[in-house]
Design a protein around this motif. Sequence first.
Motif, PDB file in Angstrom:
ATOM      1  N   ARG A  37      83.591  73.034  69.933  1.00  0.00           N
ATOM      2  CA  ARG A  37      82.388  73.405  69.186  1.00  0.00           C
ATOM      3  C   ARG A  37      81.143  73.234  70.058  1.00  0.00           C
ATOM      4  NH1 ARG A  37      83.618  69.637  63.949  1.00  0.00           N
ATOM      5  NH2 ARG A  37      83.721  68.111  65.655  1.00  0.00           N
ATOM      6  N   LYS A  77      82.398  76.529  64.021  1.00  0.00           N
ATOM      7  CA  LYS A  77      81.427  75.475  63.760  1.00  0.00           C
ATOM      8  C   LYS A  77      80.741  74.983  65.034  1.00  0.00           C
ATOM      9  CE  LYS A  77      84.101  73.723  59.798  1.00  0.00           C
ATOM     10  NZ  LYS A  77      83.172  74.058  58.715  1.00  0.00           N
ATOM     11  N   GLU A  92      79.258  76.583  56.154  1.00  0.00           N
ATOM     12  CA  GLU A  92      80.457  76.164  56.889  1.00  0.00           C
ATOM     13  C   GLU A  92      80.338  76.402  58.396  1.00  0.00           C
ATOM     14  OE1 GLU A  92      83.321  74.536  55.426  1.00  0.00           O
ATOM     15  OE2 GLU A  92      81.672  74.296  54.019  1.00  0.00           O
ATOM     16  N   ARG A  93      79.111  76.400  58.900  1.00  0.00           N
ATOM     17  CA  ARG A  93      78.890  76.504  60.350  1.00  0.00           C
ATOM     18  C   ARG A  93      78.677  75.120  60.973  1.00  0.00           C
ATOM     19  NH1 ARG A  93      80.833  80.807  62.987  1.00  0.00           N
ATOM     20  NH2 ARG A  93      79.731  82.774  62.619  1.00  0.00           N
ATOM     21  N   GLY A 104      79.509  71.547  61.832  1.00  0.00           N
ATOM     22  CA  GLY A 104      80.709  70.715  61.838  1.00  0.00           C
ATOM     23  C   GLY A 104      80.389  69.246  61.669  1.00  0.00           C
TER      24      GLY A 104
END
Length: 246
Positions: free
Chosen positions: A102, A143, A176-177, A179
Amino acid sequence: MEVEANGLQDSLESNEIEKRKVGLMRARVESVDPSSKDLDDFMIRRFLRARDLDIDKASALLLKYLGWRRAFIPNGYISASEVPNELAQNKLFMQGQDKKGRPITVVFGARHKPYKGNLEEFKRFVVYSLEKICASMPGGEEKFIAIADIEGWGYTNSDIRAYLAALSILQDCYPERLGKLFLVHVPYVFMTAWKVVYPFIDSKTKKKIIFVENKNIKSTLLGDIDENQLPDVYGGKLPLVPIQDS
């Protein structure tokens, strides 16, 4: 072994349910807004997950997002020339990846200085930054993680309207991006602003926020980030790269 088998079966069933709901949601959204046919299943799934797989609520959120995007980003992107004052504050950086792949972002809260008429440009800056962050994600990753460094923050930096605007964009337009969010070097005075913002943070986002004690910053970050990917300001190897240069 039986417990593991049951867990795998539950996971497979859950994936099938989710996959079926993505299909149902796609049909519903496309019937209202045909432009949504260009969206991939991952995006629909993020909105679905953000509303706990409730197709009605997720569809409403996605349709609202599509309308917002047409109005707020008519060209399909925000250019650096549209956010000059925000970029000049040199407050947001992006470099490296955590152990899951990520992208890592670092924001310095004390470098944010509200100015007259700044809210609209700040909103554009938030979108500009999130678009760059999402574009940097490797294939299969959805994410990013963020480190919010609040060292030196004072009342001259406080900008509740901007904080709430950023939160709304993140939660409603880029669900939901995020994390994980680490808050480091947090001064006590910052908690006055935090108490105002906190009720507006949804339950899913709240679970991703971690306040880190000063003495544990490097060890905590190393739990998620290898040292060769950790920003050098926290004892790692990577120098900070301004968001516009990343």
